[in-house]
Enzyme design. Sequence first.
Site, PDB file in Angstrom:
ATOM      1  N   THR A 126       0.846  -1.190   0.000  1.00  0.00           N
ATOM      2  CA  THR A 126       0.000   0.000   0.000  1.00  0.00           C
ATOM      3  C   THR A 126       0.883   1.242   0.000  1.00  0.00           C
ATOM      4  O   THR A 126       2.070   1.180   0.337  1.00  0.00           O
ATOM      5  CB  THR A 126      -0.918   0.027   1.227  1.00  0.00           C
ATOM      6  N   GLU A 144      -5.646  -3.779  -1.973  1.00  0.00           N
ATOM      7  CA  GLU A 144      -6.141  -4.984  -1.281  1.00  0.00           C
ATOM      8  C   GLU A 144      -7.162  -5.771  -2.101  1.00  0.00           C
ATOM      9  O   GLU A 144      -7.479  -6.917  -1.751  1.00  0.00           O
ATOM     10  CB  GLU A 144      -6.769  -4.584   0.055  1.00  0.00           C
ATOM     11  N   LYS A 169     -17.183  15.975   9.213  1.00  0.00           N
ATOM     12  CA  LYS A 169     -18.260  15.837  10.191  1.00  0.00           C
ATOM     13  C   LYS A 169     -18.556  17.224  10.765  1.00  0.00           C
ATOM     14  O   LYS A 169     -17.841  17.725  11.631  1.00  0.00           O
ATOM     15  CB  LYS A 169     -17.859  14.852  11.287  1.00  0.00           C
ATOM     16  N   TRP A 228     -22.719  14.902   7.785  1.00  0.00           N
ATOM     17  CA  TRP A 228     -21.548  14.534   7.000  1.00  0.00           C
ATOM     18  C   TRP A 228     -21.541  15.329   5.700  1.00  0.00           C
ATOM     19  O   TRP A 228     -22.568  15.445   5.014  1.00  0.00           O
ATOM     20  CB  TRP A 228     -21.559  13.045   6.673  1.00  0.00           C
TER      21      TRP A 228
END
Length: 556
Positions: free
Chosen positions: A189, A335, A443, A448
């Site tokens: 990653t 992944e 937030k 949101w």
Amino acid sequence: MRSTMQNVPLLTSRLIEYAGTVYPGSEVVTWGAGGPRRSSFADVARDCRRLANALRSLGVDGDQRVGSFMWNNEEHLELYLGVPAAGAVLHTINIRLFPQQMVYVVNHAEDRVVFVDNSLAQPFSALLEHTPLVEHVVVNGPVPDEVRQALGGDGRRQVHDYRALLDAQPDTFDWPVLDENDGALMCYTSGTTGNPKGVVYSHRSNLLHATFCAGSNSLGLSQASRALAVVPLFHANAWGLAYASMISGASVIMPDRFLQPEPLVAMIASERVTCGGAVPTLMTGVLDHLDAHPEIDVSSLNNVIIGGSACPPALMHAFHDRHGITILHGWGMTETSPLGTVAIPPIGAEGEEYWEYRHSQGRLALHVEARLIGADGTRQPWDGESVGEVEVRGPWITGSYFREDDPATQEKFDDGWLRTGDIGSLTPDGYLTISDRAKDVIKSGGEWISSIDLENTLMGHPGVQEASVVGVPDDKWGERPLAVVVPAEGQQPDVTELRDYLETRVAHWQVPERWAFVTEVPKTSVGKFDKKVLRARYAEGALTVLLPEKAERTLS
């Protein structure tokens, strides 16, 4: 009752022999300063067998890790195919990581042989003092004597020439019969938080993934395709493009280090490229070059799949309207091998509905199961509105990280499902829309705000080249959005103009109060906006932030 079917393992070696025999005339074209050089699939298959013999001569006789520090070129593709087929594991090293991260991944993977492009040999030599396990360095192309000496470390390592090493080997090799679940390739990653984490793909997972990638609901490759592999082989398994091309017989155009808009457009025109894979930031530059040079014929190009980060709808529409090129949204991550979805609209979708499907991240692949987990831990419905963190599982989804026992890392997995960290929704017919990364969603006052939605909307303004939005602390609302804007060339949009533009396109309370104008948005090693850097620069006072009086209305 068990089936009567033969149990033949899915192995990379089968790709080599299949492509070299069934599609011997398909090409691998590598771009160079002096023009393209070409090899047939039959040539590549022969070199893969020579490579396997060369690996044995270097002591690679099992599942040892073999590193590659290379651009996209024919030789890297040969490693991609031949190293796993020989029974070893190819570790594609991300050349854009920070030096200390490169050292970490080489040592963590325990690379003993590393293949390096000559144009990257000098920076790679600087790492070797800290990578004691590396015993052999194989250089693709000539290097000056002083660089060769640095690579050799005064005799501590052996340095070889790629072509000479292969030419000294026989072109026959008996491929070992391996367990299809053994490791074949590994990518790390990008390490935006903590050290990079290793993902090990199996022969089985790669072939299943590549079969999906080649199909009509993904890249749609065939023997007539000419695929431009802009996405690096070291980036998230190259989106399956290398293996999918071997399956379908699609010729592959490799740009090597020539990743600027001008040479890429030249490749498309001269090689009659039909499809490709790239990241949004690069395609923005390609669009600008095409707009500035309408005389260049890129009519062969049908579609380009974009991933790595969300593609602004404005970029999709610009390619479609001005150049007749389809930008396909794809979603995935290191992944997930990486493709989990591709945004091909269902048959019959027209008008606004068609573009809604195109703007989404796409429809789930057969072998990718998905679920949405809400903030309260409950599973959310596929109704196109309910949101939650996207969790996935399937035969090409990782179930762990290589040699990773950090408890925080284990939290990435939930009862056999991978927690992607993406917040999104799913329609009843399986189309995924990502609204934000869990770590990037803003937030504000109990609500949101999607940073991606604000970015995409801002990048639809003609005066904006790039825009990144991050949440920053706010005394009253907890967090509020900060918009960081790169003006388009020759443009000077002001805050009032951009705020008024947003007011008609997003909810009033989502419009940012804080604005900064920069010449470039910092990016990660894989071309994503590096929002942690932006947040740090804001905290340090390194950004000049504008807070116009008009913005106070948003806070009321």
